[in-house]
Enzyme design. Sequence first.
Site, PDB file in Angstrom:
ATOM      1  N   ASP A  62      -2.832   4.990  -6.627  1.00 36.22           N
ATOM      2  CA  ASP A  62      -3.122   4.487  -7.968  1.00 36.22           C
ATOM      3  C   ASP A  62      -1.855   4.389  -8.818  1.00 36.22           C
ATOM      4  O   ASP A  62      -0.867   5.083  -8.555  1.00 36.22           O
ATOM      5  CB  ASP A  62      -4.073   5.450  -8.690  1.00 36.22           C
ATOM      6  CG  ASP A  62      -5.479   5.407  -8.139  1.00 36.22           C
ATOM      7  OD1 ASP A  62      -5.708   4.757  -7.103  1.00 36.22           O
ATOM      8  OD2 ASP A  62      -6.365   6.040  -8.753  1.00 36.22           O
ATOM      9  N   ASP A  63      -1.956   3.577  -9.852  1.00 33.55           N
ATOM     10  CA  ASP A  63      -1.024   3.555 -10.994  1.00 33.55           C
ATOM     11  C   ASP A  63       0.272   2.763 -10.786  1.00 33.55           C
ATOM     12  O   ASP A  63       1.110   2.725 -11.670  1.00 33.55           O
ATOM     13  CB  ASP A  63      -0.646   4.972 -11.472  1.00 33.55           C
ATOM     14  CG  ASP A  63      -1.851   5.754 -11.953  1.00 33.55           C
ATOM     15  OD1 ASP A  63      -2.959   5.186 -11.979  1.00 33.55           O
ATOM     16  OD2 ASP A  63      -1.687   6.923 -12.306  1.00 33.55           O
ATOM     17  N   HIS A 113      -7.136  -1.497 -11.299  1.00 29.19           N
ATOM     18  CA  HIS A 113      -7.137  -0.167 -11.950  1.00 29.19           C
ATOM     19  C   HIS A 113      -6.944  -0.346 -13.468  1.00 29.19           C
ATOM     20  O   HIS A 113      -6.285   0.474 -14.106  1.00 29.19           O
ATOM     21  CB  HIS A 113      -6.022   0.671 -11.322  1.00 29.19           C
ATOM     22  CG  HIS A 113      -6.089   2.159 -11.581  1.00 29.19           C
ATOM     23  ND1 HIS A 113      -7.227   2.911 -11.405  1.00 29.19           N
ATOM     24  CD2 HIS A 113      -5.133   3.053 -11.987  1.00 29.19           C
ATOM     25  CE1 HIS A 113      -6.966   4.184 -11.691  1.00 29.19           C
ATOM     26  NE2 HIS A 113      -5.713   4.296 -12.059  1.00 29.19           N
ATOM     27  N   HIS A 117      -4.319   0.939 -17.983  1.00 26.69           N
ATOM     28  CA  HIS A 117      -4.751   2.301 -17.614  1.00 26.69           C
ATOM     29  C   HIS A 117      -5.606   2.924 -18.711  1.00 26.69           C
ATOM     30  O   HIS A 117      -5.324   4.016 -19.225  1.00 26.69           O
ATOM     31  CB  HIS A 117      -3.536   3.187 -17.300  1.00 26.69           C
ATOM     32  CG  HIS A 117      -3.864   4.315 -16.354  1.00 26.69           C
ATOM     33  ND1 HIS A 117      -4.233   5.555 -16.783  1.00 26.69           N
ATOM     34  CD2 HIS A 117      -3.906   4.382 -15.001  1.00 26.69           C
ATOM     35  CE1 HIS A 117      -4.457   6.343 -15.732  1.00 26.69           C
ATOM     36  NE2 HIS A 117      -4.268   5.645 -14.636  1.00 26.69           N
ATOM     37  N   HIS A 208      -0.834   8.758  -5.587  1.00 24.25           N
ATOM     38  CA  HIS A 208      -0.266   7.895  -6.637  1.00 24.25           C
ATOM     39  C   HIS A 208       1.102   7.349  -6.226  1.00 24.25           C
ATOM     40  O   HIS A 208       1.922   8.081  -5.677  1.00 24.25           O
ATOM     41  CB  HIS A 208      -0.136   8.681  -7.943  1.00 24.25           C
ATOM     42  CG  HIS A 208      -1.460   9.122  -8.491  1.00 24.25           C
ATOM     43  ND1 HIS A 208      -2.115  10.230  -8.011  1.00 24.25           N
ATOM     44  CD2 HIS A 208      -2.268   8.562  -9.418  1.00 24.25           C
ATOM     45  CE1 HIS A 208      -3.271  10.351  -8.655  1.00 24.25           C
ATOM     46  NE2 HIS A 208      -3.402   9.358  -9.511  1.00 24.25           N
TER      47      HIS A 208
HETATM   48 ZN   LIG Z   1      -4.676   6.044 -12.615  1.00 24.48          ZN
END
Ligand SMILES: [Zn+2]
Length: 258
Positions: A62-63, A113, A117, A208
């Site tokens: 993620d991210d 995603h 955020h 991540h």
């Molecule tokens: Zn995230």
Amino acid sequence: MKKILYMIPVLLLLVVGMYFHNKAGIKDEEVISLSEDILNDYEDIIIKHGNNEEKLIALTFDDGPHKDFTPQILGVLKENDVKATFFVVGEMVDWNSEIVKREYNEGHEIGNHTFTHINVEKRSYSEINKEINQTQEAVKKVIGKEPNLFRPPYRAISKNMCTIAKDKNMNIILWSNLDPRDWSNPGVNYIVETIVNKVQNGTIILLHDYNNSKNSTTQTIQALKIVIPKLKEQGYKFVTISELMNHMDKDKQTQNKK
Ligand SMILES: [Zn+2]
């Protein structure tokens, strides 16, 4: 008694230290309690794990995309011939589109995603819709198609988010109780041990490709180099989320293929 008195300031320092350490993370993935009712209402589109009959597991990141960390992760995945899924933040796709192109070209899957955020529990229908749409468009601009997977930041769940995902024929992808909190830099060994001890057939692993660390290599990257060969030795095969879903029950398969 004296010993105890000495301990008090030490403990206080520890608590204060941990508080500020956590505060420092701008994208802390604090787990927000799930609303069971919403999860039940939308269980046909929410995925937390694959089937438990086959030794298939999914690494998810993620991210990102991050200009320093993501290429290193792609390198480790390539060396080990492993496919993964990247849940990208839309605004970062705009900044690092070449990396998303590489992710896609190397056989990885791209998921949504949100654009900045956001916490979907705290935003309106139109704000969530806009964030998801902007990210769909940002990804489409780079790889020619929109993702059909969505992962909410902070594991936040809202009815609006579920309605929007369902209307777009997207699946909502959570994870299988396997969160080594790699973003908080808990130690390479901790990340490795958490994954190795908790992994099961069908597990979705949350990691991540973003980190506040000033180091050029994150603990996530170091842990991956150890954990991937270990799990392969145990007979696990790493697949993308869509492939994991292709091995699941019919309902969710249908949703995925719509
Ligand atoms: Zn995230």
